[in-house]
Design a protein around this motif. Structure first.
Motif, PDB file in Angstrom:
ATOM      1  N   LEU A  62      21.162  20.817  19.034  1.00  0.00           N
ATOM      2  CA  LEU A  62      19.687  21.555  19.146  1.00  0.00           C
ATOM      3  C   LEU A  62      19.127  21.000  20.674  1.00  0.00           C
ATOM      4  CD1 LEU A  62      18.080  20.012  15.828  1.00  0.00           C
ATOM      5  CD2 LEU A  62      18.856  22.432  16.441  1.00  0.00           C
ATOM      6  N   HIS A  63      18.589  21.929  21.310  1.00  0.00           N
ATOM      7  CA  HIS A  63      18.002  21.993  22.596  1.00  0.00           C
ATOM      8  C   HIS A  63      16.957  22.934  22.816  1.00  0.00           C
ATOM      9  CE1 HIS A  63      20.448  25.165  24.810  1.00  0.00           C
ATOM     10  NE2 HIS A  63      21.245  24.765  23.721  1.00  0.00           N
ATOM     11  N   PRO A  64      16.076  22.720  23.568  1.00  0.00           N
ATOM     12  CA  PRO A  64      14.881  23.361  23.909  1.00  0.00           C
ATOM     13  C   PRO A  64      15.137  24.514  24.865  1.00  0.00           C
ATOM     14  CG  PRO A  64      14.599  21.320  25.240  1.00  0.00           C
ATOM     15  CD  PRO A  64      15.668  21.207  24.472  1.00  0.00           C
TER      16      PRO A  64
ATOM     17  N   ARG B 246      11.629  19.177  27.048  1.00  0.00           N
ATOM     18  CA  ARG B 246      11.656  18.353  25.574  1.00  0.00           C
ATOM     19  C   ARG B 246      10.848  19.386  24.614  1.00  0.00           C
ATOM     20  NH1 ARG B 246       9.246  12.895  25.594  1.00  0.00           N
ATOM     21  NH2 ARG B 246       7.860  13.556  27.017  1.00  0.00           N
ATOM     22  N   ALA B 247      11.163  19.135  23.365  1.00  0.00           N
ATOM     23  CA  ALA B 247      10.403  20.037  22.222  1.00  0.00           C
ATOM     24  C   ALA B 247      10.971  19.067  20.929  1.00  0.00           C
ATOM     25  CB  ALA B 247      11.029  21.346  22.080  1.00  0.00           C
TER      26      ALA B 247
ATOM     27  N   ARG C 170      10.724  21.733  15.780  1.00  0.00           N
ATOM     28  CA  ARG C 170      10.549  23.244  16.612  1.00  0.00           C
ATOM     29  C   ARG C 170      11.991  23.721  16.943  1.00  0.00           C
ATOM     30  NH1 ARG C 170       6.571  24.023  22.097  1.00  0.00           N
ATOM     31  NH2 ARG C 170       7.189  26.509  22.563  1.00  0.00           N
ATOM     32  N   GLN C 171      12.608  22.556  17.844  1.00  0.00           N
ATOM     33  CA  GLN C 171      14.364  23.176  18.029  1.00  0.00           C
ATOM     34  C   GLN C 171      15.075  23.792  16.920  1.00  0.00           C
ATOM     35  OE1 GLN C 171      16.324  20.355  20.693  1.00  0.00           O
ATOM     36  NE2 GLN C 171      14.408  19.100  20.992  1.00  0.00           N
TER      37      GLN C 171
ATOM     38  N   GLN D 125      16.329  27.696  16.673  1.00  0.00           N
ATOM     39  CA  GLN D 125      17.539  27.946  16.586  1.00  0.00           C
ATOM     40  C   GLN D 125      18.373  28.264  15.196  1.00  0.00           C
ATOM     41  OE1 GLN D 125      18.318  24.497  19.816  1.00  0.00           O
ATOM     42  NE2 GLN D 125      20.104  25.414  18.754  1.00  0.00           N
TER      43      GLN D 125
ATOM     44  N   ASN E 253      17.235  16.768  22.738  1.00  0.00           N
ATOM     45  CA  ASN E 253      18.092  17.365  21.995  1.00  0.00           C
ATOM     46  C   ASN E 253      18.381  16.774  20.840  1.00  0.00           C
ATOM     47  OD1 ASN E 253      19.790  15.165  22.606  1.00  0.00           O
ATOM     48  ND2 ASN E 253      20.882  15.851  24.210  1.00  0.00           N
TER      49      ASN E 253
END
Length: 426
Positions: free
Chosen positions: A81-83, A89-90, A94-95, A99, A418
């Motif tokens: 998971l990454h923004p 950052r998130a 939300r990430q 996705q 992440n």
């Protein structure tokens, strides 16, 4: 090679979530949840189960939220998971929603503050290496530039948890192997989208970095994160294999997909000046007399596995082949996130503690290792904790995830760089 970099041993312990299993290093899973702490299990998706339970610990009960992922099921997979950028950052929810993940937890420690360097902003970038969908996003910062608790002896910022193209989870180390080829010679590359470069080195920043300032990469030293920023820096922008601009200080702003920005400090800056001094351009057009093409090459090299990684992220190992790593902290309790590996890498256990006031004392790192061993893990890996600890999962029939634990920041999710995402094909 350290023990935690060996191939996975055989998992012999069976998963037992709601049974009192006896204390290991002060932590034991218990079946009776205190008032207000529900105890339940839910099938999130094929091969993915969510459960919650209590752990009797040194400083009082902790409440654990756990995802068990069966990688033998062809409909489920793990990925990063990454923004969308390394220096961004998130929240985990939300990430995961962006996705399409059905569940997930927060990931690596990160550059969260810069109080030691006035005028320099924190990048939000993670500490360790990161791979998403089989592609390298970044490499590890030097050990002394790490944010987070002290590393156990024998571990480093290059340690990762990952899943290979063989769909098996494992612990490993990922180091950067890179070079800069120029008509005048070859230069070593010792950084990739990192918030901190080794002293005297050159690092590459790509479009995956984001728009954050690259000045932070030249602050601190390999042993002291708080050391002043370097006064000897140089930056070279390469587009389409040609030098299009140079600068005496690192810049900021988005980097185009066909562009690489090389940042040097101390000896690295001097090398860049020697190779590229006088290379200028206007309006992005390479200058006349350009000495030829520049090619930047890099890859992340595994210490133990020969199987390429589908995804990987940083943290540090706490359990190796069924044994806690020597020197694990058995005194400091905190809210934690961690991941365990069982059944020869075919089963993954994602654990995040609850940050509600009645459980906020949490677990020590030694207790985390013991709890994951009781859950059947042979190897285990600690991720960022405290206000970052978050576990999300979809309710049955829901289209998006919801937060299952109570984050310590007043119940609000913290934005993180992440995480580990659980994905399912319906």
């Amino acid at each position: 090679m350290t023990r935690h970099q060996k191939r996975l041993g055989t998992a012999r312990a069976a998963l037992a979530l709601f049974t009192a299993l006896g204390s290991l290093a002060g932590a034991a899973l218990v079946g009776a949840a205190p008032a207000g702490a529900a105890q339940r299990g839910i099938q999130i998706a094929p091969g993915v189960r969510y459960e919650e339970f209590d752990i009797a610990a040194l400083k009082g009960p902790a409440h654990a939220h756990v995802l068990t992922v069966d990688l033998r099921n062809p409909r489920v997979r793990l990925d990063l998971l990454h923004p969308g950028a390394v220096a961004a950052r998130a929240t985990v929810s939300r990430q995961a929603t962006a996705q399409g993940a059905v569940a997930g937890v927060n990931g690596d420690f990160f550059n969260i503050s810069e109080t030691q360097h006035p005028g320099v902003q924190a990048t939000g970038a993670s500490v360790g290496p990161a791979i998403a969908r089989g592609r390298a996003l970044k490499a590890a910062v030097p050990n002394g530039q790490r944010f987070g608790p002290a590393l156990p002896p024998g571990t480093s910022t290059e340690d990762v948890f990952g899943v290979g193209t063989d769909r098996r989870a494992r612990l490993d180390g990922l180091s950067l192997d890179g070079s800069i080829r120029t008509p005048a010679g070859r230069l070593p590359l010792r950084g990739l989208n990192q918030y901190a470069l080794p002293v005297g080195s050159i690092g590459a920043f790509t479009s995956k970095w984001g728009s954050a300032s690259r000045v932070r990469a030249t602050c601190g030293t390999d042993a002291d994160r708080a050391a002043p920023c370097s006064t000897d820096t140089y930056e070279v922008t390469v587009r389409g294999g040609r030098v299009v601009s140079t600068a005496d200080t690192p810049g900021s702003g988005p980097i185009a997909p066909d562009t690489t920005v090389l940042v040097g400090r101390e000896a690295g800056a001097q090398q860049l000046r020697k190779f590229f001094a006088g290379e200028r351009s206007e309006m992005g057009v390479p200058p006349a007399g350009d000495r030829g093409r520049v090619k930047v090459k890099y890859r992340l090299v595994a210490s133990a596995s020969r199987v390429p990684y589908r995804f990987a992220l940083g943290g540090y190992p706490v359990l190796d082949d069924g044994r806690p790593l020597p020197g694990l902290d058995a005194r400091t309790s905190a809210v934690r996130t961690a991941v365990g590996i069982a059944d020869r890498g075919r089963r993954v256990v994602l654990l995040a503690l609850d940050g509600a006031p009645e459980y906020r004392t949490g677990l020590t790192i030694a207790e985390v290792a013991s709890a994951l061993r009781e859950l059947g893990s042979v190897d285990a890996f600690s991720l960022d904790g405290g206000g970052s600890s978050t576990l999300v999962a979809r309710e049955p029939g829901a289209a998006t995830v919801s937060v299952r634990n109570h984050p310590t920041d007043g119940g609000r999710e913290r934005a993180v760089p992440n995480g580990i995402g659980v994905f399912s094909k319906r």
